[in-house]
Design a protein around this motif. Structure first.
Motif, PDB file in Angstrom:
ATOM      1  N   ASN A 172       0.574  -1.031  -0.045  1.00  0.00           N
ATOM      2  CA  ASN A 172      -0.360   0.212  -0.025  1.00  0.00           C
ATOM      3  C   ASN A 172       1.164   1.497  -0.273  1.00  0.00           C
ATOM      4  N   SER A 173       2.062   1.164   0.621  1.00  0.00           N
ATOM      5  CA  SER A 173       2.786   2.338   0.702  1.00  0.00           C
ATOM      6  C   SER A 173       3.499   2.248  -0.732  1.00  0.00           C
ATOM      7  N   MET A 174       3.593   1.826  -2.010  1.00  0.00           N
ATOM      8  CA  MET A 174       4.481   2.363  -3.657  1.00  0.00           C
ATOM      9  C   MET A 174       3.104   2.654  -4.420  1.00  0.00           C
ATOM     10  N   GLY A 175       1.768   1.481  -3.913  1.00  0.00           N
ATOM     11  CA  GLY A 175       0.703   2.250  -5.115  1.00  0.00           C
ATOM     12  C   GLY A 175       1.406   1.645  -5.825  1.00  0.00           C
ATOM     13  N   SER A 176       1.441   2.163  -7.596  1.00  0.00           N
ATOM     14  CA  SER A 176       1.315   1.518  -8.647  1.00  0.00           C
ATOM     15  C   SER A 176       2.677   2.702  -8.885  1.00  0.00           C
ATOM     16  N   ASN A 177       3.727   1.992  -8.370  1.00  0.00           N
ATOM     17  CA  ASN A 177       5.122   3.378  -8.677  1.00  0.00           C
ATOM     18  C   ASN A 177       5.362   1.908  -9.341  1.00  0.00           C
ATOM     19  N   PRO A 178       5.885   2.891 -10.852  1.00  0.00           N
ATOM     20  CA  PRO A 178       6.094   1.800 -11.998  1.00  0.00           C
ATOM     21  C   PRO A 178       7.213   1.902 -11.874  1.00  0.00           C
ATOM     22  N   ASN A 179       8.712   1.960 -10.929  1.00  0.00           N
ATOM     23  CA  ASN A 179      10.118   1.358 -10.698  1.00  0.00           C
ATOM     24  C   ASN A 179      10.097   0.689  -9.556  1.00  0.00           C
ATOM     25  N   ASN A 180       8.974   0.599  -8.593  1.00  0.00           N
ATOM     26  CA  ASN A 180       8.747  -0.148  -7.953  1.00  0.00           C
ATOM     27  C   ASN A 180       8.420  -1.844  -8.002  1.00  0.00           C
ATOM     28  N   ILE A 181       9.257  -2.560  -7.883  1.00  0.00           N
ATOM     29  CA  ILE A 181       8.892  -4.367  -8.674  1.00  0.00           C
ATOM     30  C   ILE A 181       8.803  -5.112  -7.177  1.00  0.00           C
ATOM     31  N   PRO A 182       7.700  -5.530  -7.857  1.00  0.00           N
ATOM     32  CA  PRO A 182       6.454  -6.329  -6.511  1.00  0.00           C
ATOM     33  C   PRO A 182       7.032  -7.155  -6.246  1.00  0.00           C
ATOM     34  N   ASP A 183       6.546  -7.537  -5.546  1.00  0.00           N
ATOM     35  CA  ASP A 183       7.085  -8.878  -4.460  1.00  0.00           C
ATOM     36  C   ASP A 183       6.282 -10.257  -5.134  1.00  0.00           C
ATOM     37  N   LEU A 184       6.696 -11.158  -5.202  1.00  0.00           N
ATOM     38  CA  LEU A 184       5.482 -12.553  -6.078  1.00  0.00           C
ATOM     39  C   LEU A 184       6.109 -13.662  -4.697  1.00  0.00           C
ATOM     40  N   VAL A 185       5.043 -14.761  -4.515  1.00  0.00           N
ATOM     41  CA  VAL A 185       4.522 -16.073  -3.492  1.00  0.00           C
ATOM     42  C   VAL A 185       4.045 -16.986  -4.072  1.00  0.00           C
ATOM     43  N   ILE A 186       4.838 -17.841  -4.645  1.00  0.00           N
ATOM     44  CA  ILE A 186       3.632 -19.033  -5.134  1.00  0.00           C
ATOM     45  C   ILE A 186       3.598 -19.785  -3.768  1.00  0.00           C
ATOM     46  N   ARG A 187       1.971 -19.761  -3.168  1.00  0.00           N
ATOM     47  CA  ARG A 187       1.153 -20.719  -2.329  1.00  0.00           C
ATOM     48  C   ARG A 187       1.790 -19.925  -1.005  1.00  0.00           C
ATOM     49  N   SER A 188       2.583 -20.207  -0.591  1.00  0.00           N
ATOM     50  CA  SER A 188       3.024 -19.781   0.630  1.00  0.00           C
ATOM     51  C   SER A 188       4.147 -19.321   0.977  1.00  0.00           C
ATOM     52  N   THR A 189       4.494 -18.806   2.083  1.00  0.00           N
ATOM     53  CA  THR A 189       6.115 -18.525   2.485  1.00  0.00           C
ATOM     54  C   THR A 189       6.757 -19.795   3.033  1.00  0.00           C
ATOM     55  N   THR A 190       8.164 -19.746   2.461  1.00  0.00           N
ATOM     56  CA  THR A 190       8.767 -20.584   3.162  1.00  0.00           C
ATOM     57  C   THR A 190       9.872 -19.691   3.854  1.00  0.00           C
ATOM     58  N   SER A 191       9.952 -18.771   3.999  1.00  0.00           N
ATOM     59  CA  SER A 191      11.388 -17.870   5.092  1.00  0.00           C
ATOM     60  C   SER A 191      10.914 -17.139   5.299  1.00  0.00           C
ATOM     61  N   LEU A 192      11.528 -16.767   6.604  1.00  0.00           N
ATOM     62  CA  LEU A 192      10.976 -15.564   7.300  1.00  0.00           C
ATOM     63  C   LEU A 192      11.993 -14.271   7.643  1.00  0.00           C
ATOM     64  N   ALA A 193      11.410 -13.743   6.408  1.00  0.00           N
ATOM     65  CA  ALA A 193      11.358 -11.980   6.966  1.00  0.00           C
ATOM     66  C   ALA A 193      11.605 -11.322   8.268  1.00  0.00           C
ATOM     67  N   THR A 194      12.777 -10.816   8.830  1.00  0.00           N
ATOM     68  CA  THR A 194      12.664 -10.676  10.293  1.00  0.00           C
ATOM     69  C   THR A 194      12.505  -9.548  10.154  1.00  0.00           C
ATOM     70  N   ASN A 195      14.128  -9.219   8.803  1.00  0.00           N
ATOM     71  CA  ASN A 195      15.078  -7.871   8.199  1.00  0.00           C
ATOM     72  C   ASN A 195      13.797  -7.092   7.185  1.00  0.00           C
ATOM     73  N   ASN A 196      13.020  -7.768   6.886  1.00  0.00           N
ATOM     74  CA  ASN A 196      12.482  -6.970   5.725  1.00  0.00           C
ATOM     75  C   ASN A 196      13.126  -7.397   4.673  1.00  0.00           C
ATOM     76  N   GLU A 197      14.094  -8.572   4.265  1.00  0.00           N
ATOM     77  CA  GLU A 197      14.722  -8.732   3.100  1.00  0.00           C
ATOM     78  C   GLU A 197      13.186  -8.713   2.287  1.00  0.00           C
ATOM     79  N   VAL A 198      13.778  -8.216   0.998  1.00  0.00           N
ATOM     80  CA  VAL A 198      12.708  -8.538  -0.653  1.00  0.00           C
ATOM     81  C   VAL A 198      13.496  -9.502  -0.629  1.00  0.00           C
TER      82      VAL A 198
END
Length: 1011
Positions: A172-198
């Motif tokens: 919701n922060s980046m909205g439709s910013n064309p220079n922001n590459i969205p993050d994809l997930v297939i089905r479910s996550t497998t790792s914890l992004a404890t430090n907000n890793e992209v």
């Protein structure tokens, strides 16, 4: 008596003619049967265009062996000597091979058909292909035409619309910013992004057999895509070993499909409009009244009265600035694609050039991409095929000079950006920076990247059922980032001269190479579909990334916007850089057996080695096993009469993930001039060695069903999966004496399970009309089973933070990684106007305590997916795609910061006036306005709401111009389309969509012509 005279003369002539014809036929047949050897001539044509095909291999087969052979010339003609009892085999890449009996004495005409194994009949995994009837994995195949029918401009959105298992993470922060590459997930996550890793849970991207990046897919020319295969479970992905835990997306670009030269040009313009419908801000009069209620003008000596009346006079004069319209625009984007392809003299070629100019709805931002792709495939001889792919990409991005959209949302509407002389003000009321003044300066933020990829593929066919493929690739990228902040910016208002302004120059480079070889053997035991397939392979990879950054300061003028004008290095940021180097190696085997086209057994094994792990744990095995049952080939199912396909499949296996820094297992040090001493430059530890650091593995279990019923009028697909991640890499605390705060260790575990389904039906099917309806969905749930003490302490620290609008993520055992933690609330006490908090033991209190935070919601939805309608009339089609998300929760930060805990010095939501506590006895949902609001926050479940949404994600109208209209013009194909994206949205929660960058709605056109 002459009996003949009793018959009409016409009948007599007919009988005579038939007799003569019969004698001639018998004589010709006898002559042909007698001639069983000699020279055979003919021409080879392709089925689609009925045009000559040069370079087709014509082999003379006798006794299962090749006796002699030739190739067709530029006119598709051939001539060769054929002995008695031999047959002719015609073969060409991309077409089905066929054996025919020779015809002597006259010219043969052979029609080549494109490969019978169409896209829906095979699955591509990047190493080899599998027939779908022998496949036990969970995979979704999407054609390039299907992508274009959803969106001709947004690849990721099109894929996620067609497959519910692929989700674009909401931002919701980046909205439709064309220079922001969205993050994809297939089905479910497998790792914890404890430090907000992209990108920690993003899938592996493979383009034409080469591992690539999500950015490469994001910027890819959608017109150049032939098919997409999304691999999900262990049976489908285990061959990728340590890179397979998050799933794999396989992209295949278009190849040559016709002999004559073809030129295709596609033009796609797009208009985008900022969606500001979710912002309901106060007007000038309402905002001033809010300030008065909050007590900003209360003073015992009346010293603030004049300020109030001055603003009131301005508002009475009609000033009401619409700040959120200032930085946005109606943007125009356009994409061009030009390709030239053909084949001749055993050579296939395809050259594609494309240009994209993507502009966002914030002024002065954009993304320009130039691309060139070369495809050459040469059949050296009947058994050897060499294919070369090379591409070059140049990418330029510009971030908007107008800064963050949140600055305009919070600007007071009675403030004018200009003074009485028309000059931009540096500051607005309450010492707020004027964002339009900042935008007028020469500040900028831009990047430029150049990427080259070269891939060489070799295929050698020892026999039709035994062949080897080899691939070598090299890719390099060089990029720069330039960020300049003018010395006249308010950021440096109080800084000394030598620290005014800043220019950060960054350089980023990557050099990757890889090689792999795969042997393939297929053996058919009978004609009833009993077949064994064996694949053996080996590969090696090396990835290197370098970076360096330099920050200059002390700029004397706004016009001096080059690094050479800096008078000194930044004292707060010294030059720094880094290098990330990793290598890996792996060998694998995959086997598949199907018995009488019914029962399938599938298995794979891979042994991988990587430099990222400890010295004692450098290698790890990954494997999968699968079973399948083609029920539709059983007689008792066929006898039902309405079942076309009914396939059961199941799989289990081990996959891995290595999405972390390359040096987590070894000791690293930071050298700095701050540690100079008599012996030289000193260093401090950055990371401690962990020789026992082992591989993070994910165990995947999947069972599924595929079906096609009533003459392919109904398709039902269903999958249940469970994924358990062991040895999860999590930070573990170290004592201060070690010099490092933490070290990565295998101390974590989580489990995910879910259901994925799709239903497709052909409602109407006539000569001119067709109507298809489809719906897909995903239900998933993830639970953390075990974490480290270091992460538990981090959770405690995150719970103490109270200066952010929304609570930070916490990762607790037994809860979801996307859970929302807050203190339960009993509402506002009508008597005192204070909030009543509920402690963990259930008691009530007026005191807010972070120790009482519990999981009060989860942002992960209960179900999400799409439903679509495709209506076709003759050459006209309309495709509607609706997306939905139900059952999840959200922390409504708009209600928290813009309605209740407002900062009265900034503009807020108009709901800030309503339903607030004012006097004892008021039963209302919101606290009283405070003039000190907006600085700290108490996170309670009053602001957790259901996040149910339904939106029209895309609509596309396409017309294929009839062939008889365009053939006189020398055209092979012409189509036009018009579409729109995100036209409307229904939500259960009212909140501001797009905080730092607004969302947008877009309309696009597309024209494609093939000569």
């Amino acid at each position: 008596m002459n009996l003949v005279n009793h018959y009409p003369s016409g009948l007599t002539r007919m009988i005579g003619t038939l007799a003569v014809w019969l004698v001639c036929v018998l004589f010709a047949a006898g002559s042909t049967s007698a001639q069983n050897s000699g020279t055979v001539n003919g021409v080879v044509l392709d089925e689609a265009e009925h045009l000559p095909m040069p370079g087709v291999t014509v082999a003379v087969m006798k006794g299962g062996k090749i006796v002699t052979g030739t190739s067709t010339n530029l006119d598709g003609e051939f001539s060769l000597s054929v002995p008695s009892g031999a047959k002719l085999r015609f073969s060409y890449i991309g077409y089905a091979s066929q054996e025919v009996a020779p015809v002597f004495g006259k010219s043969m005409e052979v029609v080549m058909k494109e490969e019978s194994e169409m896209m829906e009949e095979v699955v591509v995994n990047g190493y080899f292909t599998r027939k779908r009837n022998t496949y036990t994995g969970a995979a979704k195949s999407i054609s390039g035409d299907e992508l274009l029918s959803v969106s001709p401009t947004n690849i990721l959105q099109a894929i996620s619309t067609l497959d519910a298992g692929l989700n674009i993470t909401q931002n919701n922060s980046m909205g439709s910013n064309p220079n922001n590459i969205p993050d994809l997930v297939i089905r479910s996550t497998t790792s914890l992004a404890t430090n907000n890793e992209v990108g920690l849970n993003s899938p592996l991207i493979v383009i034409d057999g080469v591992e690539s990046t999500l950015q490469a897919l994001y910027d890819m020319n959608i017109q150049d895509i032939e098919r997409v295969d999304i691999l999900k479970d262990a049976s489908a992905t285990a061959l990728y070993g340590e890179n397979a835990a998050n799933g794999v997306i396989i992209i295949e670009r278009k190849r040559v499909t016709q002999a004559p030269v073809r030129v295709r040009y596609t033009f796609t313009p797009q208009m985008s409009f900022a969606d500001l419908s979710s912002y309901d801000l106060c007007n000038a009069g309402q905002k001033l009244e809010l300030e008065r209620i909050a007590g900003l003008y209360d003073a015992t000596d009346g010293s603030l009265d004049q300020s109030y009346f001055d603003k009131l006079a301005i508002i009475s004069g009609g000033r009401d600035i619409d700040w959120i319209s200032k930085p946005v625009r109606n943007s125009f984007s356009h994409t061009h694609s030009l390709s030239v392809s053909g084949r001749g003299s055993s050579l296939d070629y395809n050259i594609t050039a494309d240009y994209q100019s993507i502009n966002g709805v914030m002024k002065d931002d954009g993304r320009n991409r130039y691309g060139m792709n070369l495809y050459l495939s040469y059949r050296v001889q009947d058994k050897l095929i060499v294919t070369l792919r090379a591409d070059h990409t140049s990418l330029q991005t510009n971030n908007s000079k107008y800064g963050s959209f949140s600055d305009y949302i919070s600007a007071n509407p009675y403030d004018s950006p200009y003074d009485e002389r028309g000059n931009l003000l540096k500051q607005l009321s309450y010492s707020k920076r004027n964002p339009l003044y900042e935008a007028s300066l020469s500040s900028f933020s831009k990047t430029q990247t150049r990427t080259q990829n070269v891939s060489l593929d070799v295929r050698y066919n020892f026999k039709p059922n035994l062949y080897v493929t080899a691939q070598g690739t090299y890719s390099t990228s060089r990029g720069t980032s330039d960020v300049f902040v003018s010395p006249e910016s308010n950021s440096f208002a109080s800084a000394p001269l030598e620290q005014k302004g800043s220019y950060q120059l960054g350089n980023l480079g990557t050099d990757n190479w890889s090689g792999k070889i795969v042997g393939n053997w297929i053996h058919n035991f009978d004609k009833q579909g009993t077949m064994f397939t064996l694949n053996l392979g080996w590969e090696v990879k090396r990835n290197k990334t370098t970076s360096s950054y330099l920050t200059g300061s002390g700029f004397l003028s706004d016009d001096m916007d080059d690094l050479s004008y800096a008078t000194t290095y930044s004292t707060s940021q010294l030059p720094y850089g880094g290098e990330d180097l990793s290598t890996s190696i792996g060998g694998f085997a995959a086997a598949n057996f199907i018995w009488k086209n019914r029962y399938v057994v599938d298995g794979s094994y891979r042994l991988s080695g990587s430099s990222k792990f400890g010295a004692d744990k450098r290698t790890a095995p990954f494997w999968s096993a699968g079973l399948g049952y083609n029920l539709h080939n059983e007689s008792f199912i066929r006898d039902l009469g309405f079942v076309d396909l009914l396939r059961l499949r199941g799989s289990y296996g081990y996959t891995g993930s290595v999405k972390f820094d390359s040096y987590q297992a070894i000791s690293t040090y930071f050298y700095s001039v701050n540690y100079l001493h008599y012996a030289g430059v000193g260093a401090i530890p950055m990371g401690m060695a962990n020789p026992d650091l082992t591989w993070q593995t994910t165990k995947k279990f999947n069972v599924g069903l595929n079906s096609s019923l009533f003459g392919d009028r109904v398709n039902i697909n269903f999958d249940y999966y469970r994924e358990t991640t062991d040895d999860m890499l999590i930070d573990v605390s170290l004592p201060p004496s070690s010099g490092a705060n933490s070290v990565k260790n295998n101390f974590g575990k989580q489990r995910s399970n879910g259901i994925e389904f799709s239903l497709w039906g052909k409602i109407i099917q006539t000569r001119d009309w067709s109507w298809n309806l489809s719906v897909n969905g995903l239900h998933s749930k993830t639970t953390i089973l075990n974490i480290s003490d270091a992460l538990k302490r981090k959770n405690e620290n995150n719970s103490q933070v109270n200066d952010e609008v929304a609570p930070r993520l916490q990762f607790r055992e037994g809860e979801s990684p996307t859970a929302i933690y807050a203190v339960r609330s009993a509402g506002i006490d009508p008597a005192s106007g204070k909030e009543i908090f509920i402690k963990k033991d259930g008691s009530y209190t007026y005191e807010y305590d972070t120790a009482d935070q519990v999981a009060c919601g989860d942002t992960n939805p209960t179900i999400q997916g799409t439903f679509s309608s495709l209506l076709t009339w003759k050459n006209l089609s309309m495709n509607l795609n609706f997306s939905y998300r139900f059952g999840g929760d959200m922390y409504n930060s708009t209600r928290m910061a813009k309605v209740e805990n407002v900062d009265p010095r900034q503009n807020v939501d108009i709901r800030a006036f309503t339903e607030r506590w004012k006097k004892p006895g008021d039963r209302v949902p919101y606290l009283a306005i405070s003039q000190n609001g907006g600085s700290t926050f108490n996170y309670t479940d009053r602001f957790i709401e259901k996040d149910n949404e339904l939106w029209l994600s895309s609509i596309t109208l396409q017309y294929n111009v009839p062939q008889n209209w365009i053939s006189p013009l020398g055209l092979q194909r012409l189509y036009v389309s018009a579409g729109a994206e995100d036209l409307f949205r229904l939500t259960s929660a009212k909140y501001e969509r797009g905080t730092n960058y607004p969302f947008s709605r877009s309309v696009n056109l597309s024209l494609s012509v093939t000569f």
